[in-house]
Design an enzyme around this catalytic site. Structure first.
Site, PDB file in Angstrom:
ATOM      1  N   HIS A 260      45.344  33.206  39.708  1.00 55.04           N
ATOM      2  CA  HIS A 260      45.292  32.739  41.536  1.00 55.04           C
ATOM      3  C   HIS A 260      45.515  34.580  41.892  1.00 55.04           C
ATOM      4  CE1 HIS A 260      46.771  32.113  45.357  1.00 55.04           C
ATOM      5  NE2 HIS A 260      46.291  31.557  45.051  1.00 55.04           N
ATOM      6  N   GLU A 318      43.003  24.302  43.065  1.00 58.57           N
ATOM      7  CA  GLU A 318      42.048  23.697  42.945  1.00 58.57           C
ATOM      8  C   GLU A 318      41.536  23.137  41.999  1.00 58.57           C
ATOM      9  OE1 GLU A 318      40.244  24.321  45.446  1.00 58.57           O
ATOM     10  OE2 GLU A 318      39.032  26.364  45.610  1.00 58.57           O
TER      11      GLU A 318
HETATM   12  N1  ACO Z   1      38.809  32.166  34.166  1.00 64.06           N
HETATM   13  C1  ACO Z   1      38.121  33.661  33.279  1.00 64.06           C
HETATM   14  N2  ACO Z   1      39.080  35.271  33.752  1.00 64.06           N
HETATM   15  C2  ACO Z   1      40.157  35.108  34.346  1.00 64.06           C
HETATM   16  C3  ACO Z   1      39.804  34.339  35.140  1.00 64.06           C
HETATM   17  C4  ACO Z   1      39.205  32.758  35.176  1.00 64.06           C
HETATM   18  N3  ACO Z   1      39.370  31.910  36.370  1.00 64.06           N
HETATM   19  N4  ACO Z   1      40.538  34.713  36.370  1.00 64.06           N
HETATM   20  C5  ACO Z   1      40.803  35.790  36.660  1.00 64.06           C
HETATM   21  N5  ACO Z   1      40.110  36.338  35.090  1.00 64.06           N
HETATM   22  C6  ACO Z   1      40.078  37.969  34.673  1.00 64.06           C
HETATM   23  C7  ACO Z   1      38.759  38.533  35.308  1.00 64.06           C
HETATM   24  O1  ACO Z   1      37.619  38.377  34.840  1.00 64.06           O
HETATM   25  C8  ACO Z   1      40.178  39.970  34.976  1.00 64.06           C
HETATM   26  O2  ACO Z   1      39.651  40.099  33.304  1.00 64.06           O
HETATM   27  P1  ACO Z   1      39.553  41.831  33.159  1.00 64.06           P
HETATM   28  O3  ACO Z   1      41.058  42.700  33.936  1.00 64.06           O
HETATM   29  O4  ACO Z   1      40.033  41.695  31.950  1.00 64.06           O
HETATM   30  O5  ACO Z   1      38.315  42.238  33.883  1.00 64.06           O
HETATM   31  C9  ACO Z   1      41.592  39.696  35.122  1.00 64.06           C
HETATM   32  O6  ACO Z   1      40.918  38.224  35.187  1.00 64.06           O
HETATM   33  C10 ACO Z   1      41.900  39.709  37.195  1.00 64.06           C
HETATM   34  O7  ACO Z   1      41.203  39.047  37.510  1.00 64.06           O
HETATM   35  P2  ACO Z   1      40.925  39.770  39.576  1.00 64.06           P
HETATM   36  O8  ACO Z   1      39.353  39.246  39.790  1.00 64.06           O
HETATM   37  O9  ACO Z   1      41.022  40.883  39.534  1.00 64.06           O
HETATM   38  O10 ACO Z   1      42.002  38.171  39.509  1.00 64.06           O
HETATM   39  P3  ACO Z   1      42.096  38.243  41.669  1.00 64.06           P
HETATM   40  O11 ACO Z   1      43.393  38.061  41.501  1.00 64.06           O
HETATM   41  O12 ACO Z   1      40.861  38.779  42.455  1.00 64.06           O
HETATM   42  O13 ACO Z   1      41.073  36.825  41.310  1.00 64.06           O
HETATM   43  C11 ACO Z   1      40.622  34.491  41.738  1.00 64.06           C
HETATM   44  C12 ACO Z   1      41.777  35.332  41.855  1.00 64.06           C
HETATM   45  C13 ACO Z   1      39.351  35.431  41.919  1.00 64.06           C
HETATM   46  C14 ACO Z   1      40.796  32.794  42.122  1.00 64.06           C
HETATM   47  C15 ACO Z   1      40.742  34.534  40.181  1.00 64.06           C
HETATM   48  O14 ACO Z   1      41.483  34.250  39.372  1.00 64.06           O
HETATM   49  C16 ACO Z   1      39.387  33.508  40.343  1.00 64.06           C
HETATM   50  O15 ACO Z   1      37.527  33.977  39.415  1.00 64.06           O
HETATM   51  N6  ACO Z   1      38.792  32.178  39.662  1.00 64.06           N
HETATM   52  C17 ACO Z   1      37.980  31.224  39.694  1.00 64.06           C
HETATM   53  C18 ACO Z   1      37.823  31.015  40.536  1.00 64.06           C
HETATM   54  C19 ACO Z   1      38.762  29.990  41.148  1.00 64.06           C
HETATM   55  O16 ACO Z   1      39.657  29.003  40.562  1.00 64.06           O
HETATM   56  N7  ACO Z   1      38.866  30.171  43.017  1.00 64.06           N
HETATM   57  C20 ACO Z   1      39.701  28.900  43.910  1.00 64.06           C
HETATM   58  C21 ACO Z   1      40.731  30.029  44.002  1.00 64.06           C
HETATM   59  S1  ACO Z   1      42.083  28.907  44.808  1.00 64.06           S
HETATM   60  C22 ACO Z   1      42.138  29.348  46.282  1.00 64.06           C
HETATM   61  O17 ACO Z   1      41.268  29.856  46.786  1.00 64.06           O
HETATM   62  C23 ACO Z   1      42.519  28.567  46.632  1.00 64.06           C
END
Ligand code: ACO
Length: 384
Positions: A260, A318
């Site tokens: 998140h 989620e």
């Molecule tokens: N699985 C694996 N790796 C992940 C995940 C995940 N669920 N979430 C983040 N990471 C990793 C990224 O690959 C990144 O790694 P890196 O730095 O080695 O490249 C690091 O963690 C940071 O990720 P960001 O994308 O910069 O984090 P951001 O704050 O933008 O993302 C998000 C938040 C979009 C929710 C992300 O965690 C994600 O894609 N989760 C999966 C999708 C999901 O569950 N969405 C629902 C969100 S809740 C809502 O909106 C109601």
């Protein structure tokens, strides 16, 4: 002119872009406050109209105010024929449910003319009709007649009734209502921000809601619960959880339902929904699936720490949304639209708040393009 700035924040991370009395998200402590109430106290106790009233008026309703709101919602639920025609046309083309909801939400002002003066009424109409749109579309797409709303049922029970044509059990209705309350609002998330940006131009409620549905649809926001449930089903048995999730992480894939932007501890909504899901499955459902999901969650959190150390990727809303909505009998393609059925409460409250207090929202971009180009007539340009 180069428009450089020293405060560029990719994804607007950490940027404060509004004041709100509606909800406070404490990402470090894993706390969510809705209009002064801890979410875990409000969501399991309140009815959805009570939460709506709280968001719109900043206080809980008394009995008379609540009854009046429930009556107005019930009166506004039926869809006009023009919207049903639109949904029928979308169904013949097998449009995805979120797109059908966006189209129908965008057409909700067909019979509302003086929008500027009647924002609160339009907001109420939209909240009342979102479940009717989703339920009617689901049935039309599956070749069934829509079921008319039952004015004797409350918001959550009526949604399930319109979907299935039969009254839900109390456990199902209460679980769904807890879910709708749990997702009613969440600070300046992407869809809420979208709605505020649109209405800050002094555009109207319906345009803002159509934009918000579009923003919610993406898998990084409201589109994750379907894939999260698919993961649990694909794993099938507890002992497959670790090899399956490792394969995904080694392929560079994201685990849906984890991570998140704001929460670096377990999302408090995941906590609340895990408890609501357990109650529902104990009363009405498949405890083996619930236990499997718990194993998948524990394994995913452990492996995320191994593969992404220090990122503090925890369970988000989620994951248990998927389990809970599956438990009340919804198919996966209704998960995101049902999120919208709950979140429309917060969207409308933010829209009304933005129009009262807000300024035009207009950030800037850092220009990274070329400079100093000279015009070349078409005949003199190279093919490349
Ligand atoms: N699985 C694996 N790796 C992940 C995940 C995940 N669920 N979430 C983040 N990471 C990793 C990224 O690959 C990144 O790694 P890196 O730095 O080695 O490249 C690091 O963690 C940071 O990720 P960001 O994308 O910069 O984090 P951001 O704050 O933008 O993302 C998000 C938040 C979009 C929710 C992300 O965690 C994600 O894609 N989760 C999966 C999708 C999901 O569950 N969405 C629902 C969100 S809740 C809502 O909106 C109601």
């Amino acid at each position: 002119m180069t428009d450089n700035t020293t405060t560029y924040a990719p994804g607007l991370e950490g940027v404060i872009a509004a004041e709100t009395r509606l909800s406070a998200v404490d990402g470090a402590a894993g706390r969510l406050t809705i209009a002064g109430f801890p979410l875990e106290e409000l969501a399991p106790n309140a009815s959805f109209p009570e939460v709506l009233y709280l968001l719109w008026h900043d206080r809980l309703p008394d009995g008379a105010a609540l009854a009046a709101l429930q009556d107005r919602l019930a009166a506004k639920r039926p869809l006009p024929p023009a919207i049903l025609d639109l949904l029928s046309a979308a169904a013949t083309r097998d449009v995805p449910v979120m797109d059908a909801l966006r189209m129908a939400a965008g057409a909700l002002d067909l019979d509302v003319r003086d929008r500027g003066e009647r924002m609160a009424e339009t907001a109420e109409m939209a909240v009342a009709r979102f479940p009717t749109i989703v339920a009617a579309y689901r049935r039309l797409r599956d070749g069934e007649e829509p079921v008319a709303p039952d004015p004797d049922l409350d918001h959550a029970a009526n949604y399930l009734y319109m979907l299935n044509g039969e009254r839900p059990s109390d456990a199902q209705a209460r679980a769904l209502e807890t879910y709708l309350n749990a997702v009613c609002d969440h600070g300046l998330n992407a869809s809420t921000f979208t709605a505020r940006v649109i209405v800050a131009t002094q555009s109207d409620v319906i345009s803002a809601l159509a934009g918000a549905v579009g923003a919610l649809k993406g898998p990084l926001h409201g589109g994750a619960p379907g894939p999260a449930l698919d993961t649990v089903f694909a794993i099938g048995e507890a002992e497959n959880a670790e090899p399956y999730l490792r394969r995904k992480l080694e392929a560079g894939e994201r685990l849906m339902g984890f991570g998140h932007r704001v929460y670096k501890v377990r999302d408090p909504r995941a906590e609340l929904l895990a408890a609501a899901t357990e109650r529902l499955y104990r009363a009405d459902g498949d405890m083996a699936l619930y236990q499997l999901a718990k194993t998948v969650e524990e394994t995913a959190v452990r492996l995320l720490e191994e593969y992404k150390p220090g990122r503090r990727l925890q369970t988000n809303v989620e994951f248990y949304t998927a389990l809970l909505l599956h438990g009340v009998g919804l198919p996966t393609d209704l998960f995101s639209p049902t999120f919208a059925v709950g979140r429309v409460a917060g969207w409308t409250a933010h829209i009304l708040e933005q129009r009262e207090t807000g300024r035009l929202i207009r950030p800037r971009a850092v220009y990274t393009g070329e400079n100093g180009r000279s015009w070349i007539p078409l005949a003199q340009r190279d093919a490349t």
